[in-house]
Design a protein around this motif. Structure first.
Motif, PDB file in Angstrom:
ATOM      1  N   SER A  92     -31.625 -30.396  -9.538  1.00  0.00           N
ATOM      2  CA  SER A  92     -30.264 -29.853  -9.645  1.00  0.00           C
ATOM      3  C   SER A  92     -30.212 -28.382  -9.235  1.00  0.00           C
ATOM      4  O   SER A  92     -29.146 -27.885  -8.842  1.00  0.00           O
ATOM      5  N   GLN A  93     -31.334 -27.675  -9.315  1.00  0.00           N
ATOM      6  CA  GLN A  93     -31.370 -26.251  -8.990  1.00  0.00           C
ATOM      7  C   GLN A  93     -31.757 -25.979  -7.539  1.00  0.00           C
ATOM      8  O   GLN A  93     -31.439 -24.923  -6.999  1.00  0.00           O
ATOM      9  N   ALA A  94     -32.458 -26.925  -6.912  1.00  0.00           N
ATOM     10  CA  ALA A  94     -32.882 -26.747  -5.526  1.00  0.00           C
ATOM     11  C   ALA A  94     -31.713 -26.995  -4.566  1.00  0.00           C
ATOM     12  O   ALA A  94     -30.690 -27.575  -4.934  1.00  0.00           O
ATOM     13  N   LEU A  95     -31.881 -26.541  -3.322  1.00  0.00           N
ATOM     14  CA  LEU A  95     -30.915 -26.881  -2.287  1.00  0.00           C
ATOM     15  C   LEU A  95     -30.911 -28.394  -2.091  1.00  0.00           C
ATOM     16  O   LEU A  95     -31.951 -29.050  -2.220  1.00  0.00           O
ATOM     17  N   ASN A  96     -29.761 -28.966  -1.767  1.00  0.00           N
ATOM     18  CA  ASN A  96     -29.754 -30.402  -1.508  1.00  0.00           C
ATOM     19  C   ASN A  96     -30.452 -30.676  -0.171  1.00  0.00           C
ATOM     20  O   ASN A  96     -30.830 -29.745   0.554  1.00  0.00           O
ATOM     21  N   SER A  97     -30.624 -31.922   0.163  1.00  0.00           N
ATOM     22  CA  SER A  97     -31.411 -32.264   1.343  1.00  0.00           C
ATOM     23  C   SER A  97     -30.790 -31.732   2.633  1.00  0.00           C
ATOM     24  O   SER A  97     -31.507 -31.294   3.543  1.00  0.00           O
ATOM     25  N   THR A  98     -29.473 -31.738   2.721  1.00  0.00           N
ATOM     26  CA  THR A  98     -28.811 -31.232   3.925  1.00  0.00           C
ATOM     27  C   THR A  98     -28.985 -29.722   4.042  1.00  0.00           C
ATOM     28  O   THR A  98     -29.320 -29.197   5.118  1.00  0.00           O
ATOM     29  N   ILE A 158     -39.997 -28.325  -2.466  1.00  0.00           N
ATOM     30  CA  ILE A 158     -40.955 -27.357  -1.941  1.00  0.00           C
ATOM     31  C   ILE A 158     -40.387 -25.949  -2.120  1.00  0.00           C
ATOM     32  O   ILE A 158     -39.230 -25.694  -1.781  1.00  0.00           O
ATOM     33  N   GLY A 159     -41.198 -25.052  -2.639  1.00  0.00           N
ATOM     34  CA  GLY A 159     -40.758 -23.678  -2.788  1.00  0.00           C
ATOM     35  C   GLY A 159     -40.533 -23.024  -1.432  1.00  0.00           C
ATOM     36  O   GLY A 159     -41.297 -23.242  -0.485  1.00  0.00           O
ATOM     37  N   GLU A 160     -39.491 -22.221  -1.325  1.00  0.00           N
ATOM     38  CA  GLU A 160     -39.237 -21.522  -0.062  1.00  0.00           C
ATOM     39  C   GLU A 160     -40.432 -20.661   0.336  1.00  0.00           C
ATOM     40  O   GLU A 160     -40.745 -20.505   1.523  1.00  0.00           O
ATOM     41  N   GLU A 161     -41.126 -20.120  -0.658  1.00  0.00           N
ATOM     42  CA  GLU A 161     -42.317 -19.313  -0.381  1.00  0.00           C
ATOM     43  C   GLU A 161     -43.376 -20.113   0.364  1.00  0.00           C
ATOM     44  O   GLU A 161     -44.089 -19.579   1.218  1.00  0.00           O
ATOM     45  N   ALA A 162     -43.494 -21.413   0.029  1.00  0.00           N
ATOM     46  CA  ALA A 162     -44.471 -22.266   0.705  1.00  0.00           C
ATOM     47  C   ALA A 162     -44.134 -22.393   2.190  1.00  0.00           C
ATOM     48  O   ALA A 162     -45.033 -22.439   3.042  1.00  0.00           O
ATOM     49  N   MET A 195     -36.624 -25.208  -2.907  1.00  0.00           N
ATOM     50  CA  MET A 195     -36.259 -24.340  -4.022  1.00  0.00           C
ATOM     51  C   MET A 195     -36.160 -22.912  -3.499  1.00  0.00           C
ATOM     52  O   MET A 195     -37.160 -22.336  -3.063  1.00  0.00           O
ATOM     53  N   PRO A 196     -34.949 -22.328  -3.498  1.00  0.00           N
ATOM     54  CA  PRO A 196     -34.791 -20.983  -2.932  1.00  0.00           C
ATOM     55  C   PRO A 196     -35.659 -19.952  -3.653  1.00  0.00           C
ATOM     56  O   PRO A 196     -35.878 -20.023  -4.864  1.00  0.00           O
TER      57      PRO A 196
END
Length: 300
Positions: free
Chosen positions: A281-287, A190-194, A226-227
């Motif tokens: 691989s580019q998004a923040l991990n789940s934690t 999910i995009g951080e903007e969302a 996704m930051p």
């Protein structure tokens, strides 16, 4: 169709179908016209009427027994209104239907979905894995009722209250996939903007963020964020879904401005899979993603 509304010679049938589809699509969006009612609603209504008469009850008696009005029972029997799950459970019990009505409920709910999405919903309901990227909105499978209703209430052109109710109910019904057995493997980026986009007031958003944390704790669900400052990445072309069916067929799905497309071509679906792997691989991990969402909850 020609400007005068008359189909060219030899294409009258196709023109009539096209005109009817256009009217139905417009009706489904704004609720100003009554589209052709879904066949499953009419079939459910016919079965309900048969079971009621078999039990020797009139519509008023059935309504009193299950807690619904005469008008509601009549509308469901005529296929003009879809039955809600609570209606079905109660009617099945009172009419001793042995699950016959409940067996139709998923199809009844699916027919409440916007027309463009129904084909994909059939595949989604039976998926063994589903991976999605959503840059601008919380994905439907993770939405709270208030968040979903706010989105439908903001639709342009405006939807009727009845259509808003139906679309909201159908979206929530899809969320059975989160806990359906056997469990499906589900991944959401999910995009951080969302997350920061205030679809509703702060309390609505707080409830939505907390819901993401709760669902993300399920063992078959992974949520990544996704930051916003990530820069270029392969998701900038828009949202998409990669899905594996029970028969291990891989499908893609893309959607924009109420036009949805199920992608079957193996090469195109493979490209979706490669892009999704890159996005993970580019998004923040789940934690890390959970910590970001927790910070948003704490800011309210």
């Amino acid at each position: 169709m020609n400007a005068g509304g008359v189909a060219p010679q030899g294409t009258k049938g196709r023109g009539s179908v096209k005109a009817r589809d256009t009217r139905n699509s417009r009706a489904a969006r704004n609720g100003d016209e009554k589209p052709d009612l879904p066949g499953v609603w009419r079939a459910y209504g016919a079965l309900l009427q048969y079971l009621r008469k078999r039990s020797g009850m009139n519509q008023q008696q059935l309504g009193d027994a299950i807690g619904y009005s005469l008008q509601q029972v009549a509308s469901v029997e005529q296929g003009r209104r879809p039955a809600k799950a609570a209606f079905t459970v109660a009617a099945d019990r009172v009419l001793n239907a042995d699950g016959a009505l409940e067996a139709l409920q998923d199809e009844v709910d699916r027919a409440k979905l916007p027309r463009f999405f129904r084909n994909f919903a059939l595949f989604e309901a039976e998926a063994v894995s589903r991976f999605s990227y959503d840059p601008l909105l919380v994905p439907g499978l993770l939405q709270t009722e208030a968040y979903a209703r706010a989105l439908f209430a903001g639709h342009c052109p405006p939807l009727s209250e009845e259509i808003i109710d139906q679309h909201t109910e159908a979206r929530l019904s899809r969320q059975k996939l989160l806990s359906r057995m056997p469990l499906a493997e589900l991944s959401f980026i999910i995009g951080e903007e969302a997350l920061r986009n205030p679809v509703g007031d702060r309390e609505l958003m707080r409830e939505q963020w907390q819901h993401l944390l709760d669902v993300g704790a399920l063992r078959n669900v992974e949520i990544q964020v996704m930051p916003a400052a990530c820069g270029f990445h392969s998701g900038l072309n828009g949202p998409f879904v990669v899905l594996e069916t029970g028969e291990h067929q891989h499908l893609g799905y893309i959607e924009s401005q109420e036009v949805g497309c199920v992608v079957h071509d193996p090469a195109e679906v493979s490209a979706f899979g490669l892009r999704y792997g890159k996005l993970r691989s580019q998004a923040l991990n789940s934690t890390e993603s959970a910590r970001l969402i927790e910070r948003l909850v704490g800011e309210t």
